[in-house]
Design a protein around this motif. Structure first.
Motif, PDB file in Angstrom:
ATOM      1  N   ARG A 173       9.902 -28.484  -3.475  1.00 54.65           N
ATOM      2  CA  ARG A 173      10.843 -27.635  -2.725  1.00 54.65           C
ATOM      3  C   ARG A 173      11.537 -28.425  -1.618  1.00 54.65           C
ATOM      4  N   GLN A 174      10.778 -29.268  -0.914  1.00 49.31           N
ATOM      5  CA  GLN A 174      11.382 -30.072   0.155  1.00 49.31           C
ATOM      6  C   GLN A 174      12.345 -31.104  -0.421  1.00 49.31           C
ATOM      7  N   ARG A 195      15.575 -29.384  -1.162  1.00 51.78           N
ATOM      8  CA  ARG A 195      16.310 -29.129   0.094  1.00 51.78           C
ATOM      9  C   ARG A 195      16.967 -30.420   0.593  1.00 51.78           C
TER      10      ARG A 195
END
Length: 148
Positions: free
Chosen positions: A13-14, A17
Motif C-alpha cells: 500500500r505504501q 502511494r
C-alpha cells in the motif's frame, strides 16, 4: 523512477502511494507482487536465498524501467526486490507502473517482470528436502520475455 534491492519486507500500500506521489493519479496503475512458493516444480521449498551484485543489479533494473518508459507513456515506475533468506509465503518482488491508460500500465509492468525473471542479475537458491538447488530461468519465462 524508483529501484530498491533490499533485505527488508515492504508495504504494498505504501509503495503504491509513493508511486502516485509524483505522478498524475488519474489513469491507471498496474502492480505485480511476487511471493516465495512453498513448492517449485513438484519440489518442496523450505526457504529461498537470493544473491546479487550491489550497484550492478540496481543499474540493470533501472535500465529496464527506462526501456519501458521509452516503449509506453509511463508516468511513474518502481521496483522493489528482496535479497537474502526468504521463507515460503514471503513477498519477494513488487513492480508498479502508472500511466494514463491501462494498456500501457499492464504492458510495462509485464515487460519489467519478464525481464526480472530472465535477465536481472539475481541468483536464487532453494533449500528443500534434498538440500540446496540453484534455480535457473524456465524456458517458459524466456519465451515470454522473447515476445518483447
Amino acid at each position: 523512477m524508483s529501484v530498491s534491492v533490499q533485505t527488508d519486507d515492504f508495504d504494498v500500500r505504501q509503495l503504491q502511494r509513493d508511486l502516485l506521489a509524483g505522478a498524475n493519479a488519474e489513469g491507471a496503475v498496474a502492480t505485480f507482487t511476487g511471493y516465495v512458493r512453498a513448492e517449485n516444480v513438484a519440489r518442496d521449498v523450505y526457504s529461498m536465498e537470493l544473491e546479487h551484485y550491489p550497484g550492478m543489479t540496481e543499474k540493470s533494473i533501472r535500465d529496464i524501467l527506462e526501456q519501458s518508459c521509452k516503449r509506453w507513456p509511463v508516468m511513474s515506475a518502481s521496483v522493489v526486490h528482496r535479497v537474502g533468506k526468504l521463507m515460503p509465503g514471503e513477498q519477494i518482488v513488487w513492480v508498479g507502473i502508472s500511466s494514463a491508460h491501462r494498456e500501457a500500465s499492464f504492458a510495462a509492468c509485464e515487460f519489467a517482470m519478464d525481464y526480472l525473471k530472465t535477465r536481472a542479475p539475481f541468483w536464487k537458491r532453494e533449500l528443500g528436502p534434498d538440500g540446496a538447488t540453484w534455480v535457473e530461468a524456465r524456458a517458459s519465462d524466456s519465451a515470454r520475455a522473447g515476445r518483447w
